[in-house]
Scaffold this active site. Sequence first.
Site, mmCIF file in Angstrom:
data_model
loop_
_atom_site.group_PDB
_atom_site.id
_atom_site.type_symbol
_atom_site.label_atom_id
_atom_site.label_comp_id
_atom_site.label_asym_id
_atom_site.label_seq_id
_atom_site.Cartn_x
_atom_site.Cartn_y
_atom_site.Cartn_z
ATOM 1 C CG ASP A 146 60.058 60.223 27.251
ATOM 2 O OD1 ASP A 146 61.104 60.332 27.921
ATOM 3 O OD2 ASP A 146 59.894 59.340 26.382
ATOM 4 C CG HIS B 216 80.212 72.917 10.603
ATOM 5 N ND1 HIS B 216 80.977 71.960 9.991
ATOM 6 C CD2 HIS B 216 81.080 73.859 11.071
ATOM 7 C CE1 HIS B 216 82.263 72.299 10.065
ATOM 8 N NE2 HIS B 216 82.361 73.447 10.735
#
Length: 152
Positions: A13, A103
């Site tokens: 943005d 992970h």
Amino acid sequence: MTENRIAIAIGSDHAGFRLKESLRDSLGEMGYAVKDVGTYSEESCDYPDLALAVAETVAQGEADKGVLVCGTGAGMAMAANKVPGIRAVACNEPYTAEYCRLHNDANVLALAGRSVDEATAFAIADAFLATAFEGGRHQRRVDQITGMESQP
Ligand code: RB5
């Protein structure tokens, strides 16, 4: 320079615009194929629109990874995570970026354009993009997250 054709969709943005521009150019120079979905100026805009554009590009397989920048990274991650198949993480340091790849198989990185300096942002993005998912027991856990998307 190592030629690396991992495709990245990048967006921001207005609050993340300057950092997004720098990251886009640097990642391109590193050999990544970077698609910039906007925004294209510092004029105020709504971060969910850009989060959706990057998240859909990744979810549809048109990019391997996504990078989003807003003021904090938080709103971008919240919005991107509404798209099925997206695991977006807001990271303020490289350790989290490395481990959310190892992970969690995170596929979208959200950065804080207003509180993370440019050098740190590059280090975070580098850790995120250069680290592979470990799989193994972590695959089962990621599958559990994915399974939540189809729960009523
Ligand atoms: C814009 O002012 C700001 O709210 C946005 O960039 C982001 O930080 C939201 O999470």
